[in-house]
Design a protein around this motif. Structure first.
Motif, PDB file in Angstrom:
ATOM      1  N   VAL A  90       0.853  -1.188   0.000  1.00  0.00           N
ATOM      2  CA  VAL A  90       0.000   0.000   0.000  1.00  0.00           C
ATOM      3  C   VAL A  90       0.892   1.241   0.000  1.00  0.00           C
ATOM      4  CG1 VAL A  90      -1.866  -1.199   1.221  1.00  0.00           C
ATOM      5  CG2 VAL A  90      -0.136   0.060   2.531  1.00  0.00           C
ATOM      6  N   PRO A  91       0.342   2.391  -0.371  1.00  0.00           N
ATOM      7  CA  PRO A  91       1.155   3.606  -0.404  1.00  0.00           C
ATOM      8  C   PRO A  91       1.743   3.933   0.973  1.00  0.00           C
ATOM      9  CG  PRO A  91      -0.888   3.945  -1.615  1.00  0.00           C
ATOM     10  CD  PRO A  91      -1.020   2.627  -0.915  1.00  0.00           C
ATOM     11  N   LEU A  92       2.964   4.424   0.961  1.00  0.00           N
ATOM     12  CA  LEU A  92       3.639   4.875   2.177  1.00  0.00           C
ATOM     13  C   LEU A  92       3.686   6.393   2.146  1.00  0.00           C
ATOM     14  CD1 LEU A  92       5.330   4.027   4.733  1.00  0.00           C
ATOM     15  CD2 LEU A  92       7.340   4.371   3.298  1.00  0.00           C
ATOM     16  N   ILE A  93       3.100   7.009   3.153  1.00  0.00           N
ATOM     17  CA  ILE A  93       3.041   8.469   3.216  1.00  0.00           C
ATOM     18  C   ILE A  93       4.043   8.981   4.246  1.00  0.00           C
ATOM     19  CG2 ILE A  93       1.563  10.473   3.644  1.00  0.00           C
ATOM     20  CD1 ILE A  93       0.895   8.782   1.126  1.00  0.00           C
ATOM     21  N   ARG A  94       4.815   9.963   3.843  1.00  0.00           N
ATOM     22  CA  ARG A  94       5.854  10.557   4.701  1.00  0.00           C
ATOM     23  C   ARG A  94       5.709  12.070   4.679  1.00  0.00           C
ATOM     24  NH1 ARG A  94      11.583  10.258   1.677  1.00  0.00           N
ATOM     25  NH2 ARG A  94      11.923  11.998   3.094  1.00  0.00           N
ATOM     26  N   ASP A  95       6.403  12.730   5.618  1.00  0.00           N
ATOM     27  CA  ASP A  95       6.415  14.194   5.581  1.00  0.00           C
ATOM     28  C   ASP A  95       7.777  14.684   5.125  1.00  0.00           C
ATOM     29  OD1 ASP A  95       8.115  13.974   7.753  1.00  0.00           O
ATOM     30  OD2 ASP A  95       6.719  14.814   9.212  1.00  0.00           O
ATOM     31  N   GLU A  96       7.959  15.987   5.128  1.00  0.00           N
ATOM     32  CA  GLU A  96       9.190  16.560   4.592  1.00  0.00           C
ATOM     33  C   GLU A  96      10.392  16.283   5.491  1.00  0.00           C
ATOM     34  OE1 GLU A  96       7.700  19.602   7.439  1.00  0.00           O
ATOM     35  OE2 GLU A  96       6.783  18.276   5.954  1.00  0.00           O
ATOM     36  N   THR A  97      10.163  15.822   6.717  1.00  0.00           N
ATOM     37  CA  THR A  97      11.272  15.481   7.621  1.00  0.00           C
ATOM     38  C   THR A  97      11.711  14.026   7.451  1.00  0.00           C
ATOM     39  OG1 THR A  97       9.920  14.711   9.493  1.00  0.00           O
ATOM     40  CG2 THR A  97      10.288  17.096   9.300  1.00  0.00           C
ATOM     41  N   GLY A  98      10.988  13.258   6.610  1.00  0.00           N
ATOM     42  CA  GLY A  98      11.323  11.854   6.436  1.00  0.00           C
ATOM     43  C   GLY A  98      10.699  10.954   7.475  1.00  0.00           C
ATOM     44  N   SER A  99       9.587  11.396   8.086  1.00  0.00           N
ATOM     45  CA  SER A  99       8.861  10.584   9.066  1.00  0.00           C
ATOM     46  C   SER A  99       7.554  10.095   8.449  1.00  0.00           C
ATOM     47  CB  SER A  99       8.562  11.401  10.329  1.00  0.00           C
ATOM     48  OG  SER A  99       9.760  11.792  10.961  1.00  0.00           O
ATOM     49  N   VAL A 100       7.204   8.853   8.750  1.00  0.00           N
ATOM     50  CA  VAL A 100       6.047   8.216   8.131  1.00  0.00           C
ATOM     51  C   VAL A 100       4.760   8.559   8.875  1.00  0.00           C
ATOM     52  CG1 VAL A 100       4.982   5.954   7.661  1.00  0.00           C
ATOM     53  CG2 VAL A 100       7.399   6.342   7.128  1.00  0.00           C
ATOM     54  N   LEU A 101       3.671   8.658   8.118  1.00  0.00           N
ATOM     55  CA  LEU A 101       2.327   8.845   8.662  1.00  0.00           C
ATOM     56  C   LEU A 101       1.519   7.587   8.379  1.00  0.00           C
ATOM     57  CD1 LEU A 101       0.053  10.754   9.788  1.00  0.00           C
ATOM     58  CD2 LEU A 101      -0.414  11.322   7.384  1.00  0.00           C
ATOM     59  N   VAL A 102       0.875   7.009   9.404  1.00  0.00           N
ATOM     60  CA  VAL A 102       0.093   5.793   9.174  1.00  0.00           C
ATOM     61  C   VAL A 102      -1.396   5.947   9.474  1.00  0.00           C
ATOM     62  CG1 VAL A 102       2.049   4.259   9.581  1.00  0.00           C
ATOM     63  CG2 VAL A 102       0.550   4.839  11.472  1.00  0.00           C
ATOM     64  N   ASP A 103      -1.775   6.881  10.318  1.00  0.00           N
ATOM     65  CA  ASP A 103      -3.182   7.015  10.714  1.00  0.00           C
ATOM     66  C   ASP A 103      -3.744   8.351  10.230  1.00  0.00           C
ATOM     67  OD1 ASP A 103      -5.652   6.650  11.837  1.00  0.00           O
ATOM     68  OD2 ASP A 103      -5.021   7.155  13.875  1.00  0.00           O
ATOM     69  N   ALA A 104      -3.351   9.440  10.867  1.00  0.00           N
ATOM     70  CA  ALA A 104      -3.853  10.754  10.473  1.00  0.00           C
ATOM     71  C   ALA A 104      -2.929  11.842  10.993  1.00  0.00           C
ATOM     72  CB  ALA A 104      -5.268  10.983  11.006  1.00  0.00           C
ATOM     73  N   ALA A 105      -2.902  12.945  10.258  1.00  0.00           N
ATOM     74  CA  ALA A 105      -2.176  14.137  10.688  1.00  0.00           C
ATOM     75  C   ALA A 105      -3.147  15.310  10.680  1.00  0.00           C
ATOM     76  CB  ALA A 105      -0.989  14.413   9.771  1.00  0.00           C
ATOM     77  N   PHE A 106      -2.826  16.317  11.495  1.00  0.00           N
ATOM     78  CA  PHE A 106      -3.646  17.522  11.549  1.00  0.00           C
ATOM     79  C   PHE A 106      -2.757  18.748  11.449  1.00  0.00           C
ATOM     80  CE2 PHE A 106      -6.131  14.326  13.759  1.00  0.00           C
ATOM     81  CZ  PHE A 106      -7.421  14.560  13.318  1.00  0.00           C
ATOM     82  N   TRP A 107      -3.257  19.752  10.742  1.00  0.00           N
ATOM     83  CA  TRP A 107      -2.710  21.095  10.832  1.00  0.00           C
ATOM     84  C   TRP A 107      -3.693  21.896  11.660  1.00  0.00           C
ATOM     85  CZ3 TRP A 107      -2.048  20.824   4.866  1.00  0.00           C
ATOM     86  CH2 TRP A 107      -0.828  20.211   4.563  1.00  0.00           C
TER      87      TRP A 107
END
Length: 202
Positions: A90-107
């Motif tokens: 499945v797709p692997l989602i990361r942020d600009e710091t190179g840390s992975v997101l698996v559930d949810a992120a919020f701004w």
């Protein structure tokens, strides 16, 4: 798959289900322990939170070991499926710091503010321009890889946009990734699909 091909990564002293008790287990694993598990097993079972799973996937991504199958057990009934379930990339989602997101992120708004000021886009589509209460970002199990939505005052999504990447430019925002708030407010933040997906055991 035999027991010798599976290792357990246990976080926070969580109790192990009986089905996992006989497997090699690393408690509160640091990067070296995750590397050791990846070196001897073809599947790792993460007993912990979404943030713990993200920690493991971040390490596997950075060491180019996304060939390892990964299962997460958060409830007792998930243990047997973690051992016998078929892995799916499945797709692997990361942020600009190179840390992975698996559930949810919020701004979220910074400090005492009630809104975020700025602009966000999902690929080439405008998510918002101006001020919003908050934004939620989630990985998806299929391409293009993620979805994002502006949240109302009751923290409900207005409409979802899907894409490969979502980017924010703002006067300031708090970033929460898998339940963990980053130490510094951000003026720029991005989440995007990594070049290689991860092998998820449902």
């Amino acid at each position: 798959m035999t027991n010798t091909e599976i290792a357990v990564l246990r976080f926070g002293g969580r109790r192990l289900a009986r089905a996992l008790a006989s497997l090699p287990c690393h408690d509160d694993p640091d990067p070296a322990a995750i590397d050791a598990a990846a070196g001897t097993a073809s599947r790792v079972v993460v007993v912990g939170s979404a943030a713990d799973l993200a920690t493991v996937l971040t390490r596997l991504m950075r060491t180019e070991r996304l060939d390892i199958e990964v299962a997460r057990v958060s409830r007792w009934r998930g243990a047997r499926k973690a051992l016998t379930g078929a892995a799916q990339r499945v797709p692997l989602i990361r942020d600009e710091t190179g840390s992975v997101l698996v559930d949810a992120a919020f701004w979220l708004p910074p400090g005492e503010d009630r809104v975020i000021y700025g602009e966000a886009v999902v690929d080439d589509d405008l998510l918002f321009d101006g001020e919003v209460t908050a934004v939620r970002i989630e990985p998806t199990t299929s391409m293009p890889g993620l979805r994002a939505a502006v949240l109302t005052g009751r923290m409900r999504p207005r409409r979802w946009l899907t894409g490969r990447a979502v980017q924010l430019g703002t006067t300031g925002a708090r970033v929460v990734r898998d339940g963990v708030e980053l130490s510094r407010e951000a003026k720029r933040s991005a989440f995007y699909r990594h070049t290689t997906g991860w092998l998820r055991v449902p």
